[in-house]
Design an enzyme around this catalytic site. Structure first.
Site, PDB file in Angstrom:
ATOM      1  N   LYS A  79     -30.514  84.580  66.081  1.00  0.00           N
ATOM      2  CA  LYS A  79     -29.944  83.804  64.871  1.00  0.00           C
ATOM      3  C   LYS A  79     -31.567  83.177  64.897  1.00  0.00           C
ATOM      4  CE  LYS A  79     -26.880  81.235  61.885  1.00  0.00           C
ATOM      5  NZ  LYS A  79     -25.920  80.169  62.668  1.00  0.00           N
ATOM      6  N   SER A 154     -22.495  81.090  58.468  1.00  0.00           N
ATOM      7  CA  SER A 154     -24.085  81.459  58.662  1.00  0.00           C
ATOM      8  C   SER A 154     -24.199  81.851  59.118  1.00  0.00           C
ATOM      9  CB  SER A 154     -24.842  79.499  59.045  1.00  0.00           C
ATOM     10  OG  SER A 154     -24.565  79.713  60.214  1.00  0.00           O
ATOM     11  N   SER A 178     -19.460  80.216  62.065  1.00  0.00           N
ATOM     12  CA  SER A 178     -20.112  81.018  61.146  1.00  0.00           C
ATOM     13  C   SER A 178     -20.748  81.905  62.663  1.00  0.00           C
ATOM     14  CB  SER A 178     -21.671  79.756  61.891  1.00  0.00           C
ATOM     15  OG  SER A 178     -21.357  78.621  60.733  1.00  0.00           O
TER      16      SER A 178
END
Length: 485
Positions: A79, A154, A178
């Site tokens: 990420k 996210s 997330s």
């Protein structure tokens, strides 16, 4: 059949039997990215040249003492809020559009030590603020199961990349759901570890008392392998916990006889889709058939979790994001007349609307005259929420409920309504506030879109939630389903 349809231990065996090379695994990843990522939009940056060079080095090391770890040669995506040396890290924000870190996050260093291969950086909501990955400054990530729908957020890029078969595993971060929410939307396995289980050093901070890095994988076993590799106390992170890291794989016994499950009535109440409720009840029947028992319980303060979370996380964000000012690194405006103007213009141009919204909310909650009414009160309610979990765990082994109240929603459907968007995390947020671990595993489909089952455990008891998740996975076939792209 893709190589990534195999479990990690099977790939490891294939590597050591010389049935496949590391360079072939890396080729498979980049080939798949070339085929589908223009549709899915999971990756922001690729590290292809270095990855291919490293893969050839690992091919030469195969069979030697140094090639024994299960992550050896495995391709992985990271990420974009986890810093990677010499590989651009933007947090999907304009304000970090030219930031090339000079060090690795602890988790990335652990993966390097395990000789995995970093394929690239994954799209996300800007600074991890969002539930749909629509807040990225660079691109929109789409759900591989239906490209008209969001992948969640996210960590939407992290979940979508695994679901689309671009990489077998990724790292995400979870502040209020997330990892688990996009894992549910994309039909993969995502774990938020206990707060302190995994080092946050090198994770760009959103809300420091809530953020945790965790693994996203196709199946529970691989998830346990990946958590094993990244866990442990870190002298670079004062909030990492000095607790032993158990052998998570040994927990996958296939036995849940006598296990006691708590099902909060609030998690199956108003706002939760009927099909989602039914998928949870069906999942409980599966676990009952394996020898577990369940009872309905109450987490009475969970109804305050959403408001508590947005006050606390926004307050911490307003402090954490003050470092992005155009002075030391990242974006700097060209339109400033003086220093103060440079600060203002840089932040106005560099941050997106959602980030600005949360900075403003957090600054207000921390301001003189409002601190006691908002921030302090939220901290007190957070304690009550944690105490609710502690009380349940005195009598039960795990808590089970849906990961999300609905399946994924359409792209653009909720962008103009932040409060409705925030409500998507209503079932995951309490876990972060309490600091306990939680996992989402696929448990059904609605209109072709995946649904997720959330299993929550006691502090530092990831082993038990892995055991329950693995038994459920072995008794069902949801994890074997793949989207058609």
């Amino acid at each position: 059949m893709s190589l990534f349809d195999h479990k990690m231990k099977d790939l490891h065996t294939m590597l050591h039997n010389k049935e496949v090379k590391v360079s072939e695994l890396v080729d498979e990843s980049y080939k798949r990215i070339a085929e589908v990522d223009d549709k899915v939009g999971a990756f922001l940056a690729l590290d292809e040249e270095k990855a291919r060079t490293y893969a050839k080095e690992l091919d030469e090391a195969l069979g030697k003492e140094t090639s024994r770890g299960l992550l050896f040669g495995m391709p992985i995506g990271v990420k974009d809020n986890i810093v990677t040396r010499d590989l651009r890290t933007t947090c999907s924000s304009r304000i970090l559009e030219n930031f090339d870190p000079i060090y690795d996050a602890t988790v990335v260093q652990k993966l390097r030590d395990a000789q995995s291969v970093t394929i690239g950086k994954l799209n996300m909501d800007e600074f991890a603020m969002g539930s749909s990955t629509e807040n990225s400054a660079y691109k929109e990530t789409k759900n591989p199961w239906n490209l008209d729908y969001v992948p969640g957020g996210s960590s939407g890029g992290s979940a979508a990349a695994v679901a689309a078969g671009e990489v077998p595993f990724t790292l995400g971060s979870d502040t209020g759901g997330s990892i688990r929410q996009p894992a549910a939307y994309c039909g993969v396995v995502g774990l938020k570890p206990t707060y302190g289980r995994v080092s946050r050093f090198g994770l760009v901070a959103f809300a420091s008392s809530l953020d945790q890095i965790g693994p996203v994988t196709r199946n529970v076993e691989d998830n346990a392998y990946l958590l094993q590799a990244i866990s442990g106390v870190d002298p670079m992170d004062g909030t990492s916990a000095p607790v032993d890291v158990p052998d998570f794989l040994s927990a996958l016994t296939g036995d849940v006889k006598g296990l006691k499950i708590a099902v909060p009535k609030e998690y199956l109440g108003e706002g939760v889709d009927e099909n989602v409720k039914q998928s949870v009840l069906d999942s409980l029947k599966v676990l009952e058939a394996q020898g577990a028992t369940w009872e309905e319980v109450s987490l009475p303060h969970s109804k305050y979790a959403l408001a508590t979370y947005y006050l606390l996380s926004s307050s911490e964000a307003s402090a954490n994001l003050s470092r992005f000012d155009g002075v030391r690194y990242g974006y700097r405006t060209d339109n400033a007349d003086n220093l103060i103007d440079m600060y203002k213009q840089t932040r106005a141009e560099g941050f997106g609307n959602e980030v600005k919204r949360r900075i403003m909310l957090g600054t207000f909650a921390l301001s003189s005259g409002y601190y006691d009414a908002y921030y302090k009160k939220a901290q007190q309610v957070r304690t009550l929420i944690k105490q609710d979990f502690d009380k349940i765990f005195e009598n039960y082994d795990v808590i089970i409920g849906p990961t999300t109240p609905t399946p994924a929603f359409k792209i653009g459907e909720k962008t103009d309504d932040p409060l409705t968007m925030y409500a998507n995390d209503i079932l995951t947020i309490p876990v972060n506030l309490a600091g306990v671990p939680g996992i989402s595993v696929p448990c059904g489909f609605q209109d072709g879109l995946p649904l997720g089952l959330q299993i929550i455990g006691k502090h530092f008891d990831e082993s038990t939630i892995y055991r329950v998740a693995h038994v459920f996975e072995q008794a069902t076939d949801y994890h074997t389903k793949k989207p058609t792209l």
